[in-house]
Design a protein around this motif. Sequence first.
Motif, PDB file in Angstrom:
ATOM      1  N   PHE B  86       0.851  -1.192   0.000  1.00  0.00           N
ATOM      2  CA  PHE B  86       0.000   0.000   0.000  1.00  0.00           C
ATOM      3  C   PHE B  86       0.883   1.237   0.000  1.00  0.00           C
ATOM      4  CE2 PHE B  86       0.479   1.562   4.317  1.00  0.00           C
ATOM      5  CZ  PHE B  86       0.757   0.430   5.066  1.00  0.00           C
ATOM      6  N   GLU B  87       0.273   2.315  -0.430  1.00  0.00           N
ATOM      7  CA  GLU B  87       1.011   3.568  -0.581  1.00  0.00           C
ATOM      8  C   GLU B  87       0.623   4.541   0.516  1.00  0.00           C
ATOM      9  OE1 GLU B  87       3.341   4.525  -2.815  1.00  0.00           O
ATOM     10  OE2 GLU B  87       3.436   6.526  -1.931  1.00  0.00           O
ATOM     11  N   THR B  89       0.059   6.988   3.876  1.00  0.00           N
ATOM     12  CA  THR B  89      -0.386   7.002   5.270  1.00  0.00           C
ATOM     13  C   THR B  89      -1.531   6.035   5.521  1.00  0.00           C
ATOM     14  OG1 THR B  89       0.283   9.298   5.598  1.00  0.00           O
ATOM     15  CG2 THR B  89      -1.449   8.457   7.042  1.00  0.00           C
ATOM     16  N   VAL B  90      -1.426   5.288   6.627  1.00  0.00           N
ATOM     17  CA  VAL B  90      -2.511   4.428   7.091  1.00  0.00           C
ATOM     18  C   VAL B  90      -2.584   4.576   8.611  1.00  0.00           C
ATOM     19  CG1 VAL B  90      -3.239   2.046   7.441  1.00  0.00           C
ATOM     20  CG2 VAL B  90      -2.408   2.768   5.208  1.00  0.00           C
ATOM     21  N   ILE B  93      -3.002  -0.161  10.240  1.00  0.00           N
ATOM     22  CA  ILE B  93      -2.799  -1.197   9.217  1.00  0.00           C
ATOM     23  C   ILE B  93      -3.826  -2.286   9.527  1.00  0.00           C
ATOM     24  CG2 ILE B  93      -1.192  -2.853   8.232  1.00  0.00           C
ATOM     25  CD1 ILE B  93       1.084  -0.976   8.998  1.00  0.00           C
ATOM     26  N   ALA B  94      -4.942  -2.218   8.818  1.00  0.00           N
ATOM     27  CA  ALA B  94      -6.132  -2.958   9.245  1.00  0.00           C
ATOM     28  C   ALA B  94      -6.467  -4.159   8.374  1.00  0.00           C
ATOM     29  CB  ALA B  94      -7.333  -2.012   9.265  1.00  0.00           C
ATOM     30  N   LEU B 205       6.011   3.372  -0.404  1.00  0.00           N
ATOM     31  CA  LEU B 205       5.281   2.119  -0.591  1.00  0.00           C
ATOM     32  C   LEU B 205       5.661   1.137   0.514  1.00  0.00           C
ATOM     33  CD1 LEU B 205       3.445   0.630  -2.762  1.00  0.00           C
ATOM     34  CD2 LEU B 205       5.567  -0.446  -3.511  1.00  0.00           C
TER      35      LEU B 205
END
Lengths: 107, 225
Positions: B86-87, B89-90, B93-94, B205
């Motif tokens: 994934f790229e 900001t998260v 991490i769900a 990434l």
Amino acid sequence: MIYTLEDYLVGLHSGQWFGFNNLNGSEANKTYANLVIHSSDAKPSESDCTAGVAALQSTWDGQAYARTRKAEYDQLNQFEMRYDDVKNSTTTWVDAIDTIKAAHPKP
Amino acid sequence: MAIVINGSGTVTGLAVGGLPDGTVDAGTLATNSVDSAELINGAVDNDHMAGMAASKLTGALPAISGASLTGVGITEADQWRLTTDFEGTVTTIASNLERNDTDFDKIGTGVSHSSGLFSFPSTGKWWVILNAAAKFDEAEWLQYSLERSTNSSTTIDTNLGAEAWIGGHLEVSNGGYRTGTCQVIIDVTNISNMRVRFRTQGSGLTRGKTTKNETTFTFIKLGET
């Protein structure tokens, strides 16, 4: 480098907006059929994905000559060559660059 | 010698082995009347030992197989990983998480998660490790961190002070690949409401695969709370 559907999708939106079902321990299962959307973002069409992956691959492949040239440029001590050329009235630096460019022409 | 039943309540004249086999039962013996002198060496086998007080294990002990011991060593160890890139900001991490299933099996019950909030199977001091694998373009960076909730929800009450900052190189057009680790030993005192989550912010990434460990989340129980 071989681009994949995953490579295309990560460039569309940030965050964990997509994933894949039925991975079963195989990267080969990261297919459009197994694509799942975790966010409110719209699911891209399969044709858009196919075209997107192809475009990434085309861009990468189209730069092969540049990557090859750079690897060979990096083998040269260009600052020293240019200094020597100025001091000795020679053209070794330009000649070397031209040789590399000729060997790996831009398509 | 003749057997004589005395008026004093005693019997005399009985030879050793003079009673028929099997006629003396436990009730015939007085309580606490048999000491070690009446036992043949090696006569007490495993089936006749009810247990042993810890205080009896002193001095030079015999070698004991670890397989015979309980409550020692690692009792819980688990490892999860990100399966899909994934790229950027998260907050949590769900998704796209799986337990490592490549030549791995957890020890103990293992942790579990709901939408990226990991819960623990037992209280204790847990070592939690995030190892992030990332790919950057020029001047990109990502900050990874571990956070805790003590109310069973996504409301985070503390950053656990474990952070990793990694980024691309400024002088190249493609910053390439980097890894970063942040870790913490957390005292889990309540398994019903204590959770941890992993987050990242920035650009770049974060990499994950289902066939191997790239970005991983490791949980090891070190001891009791």
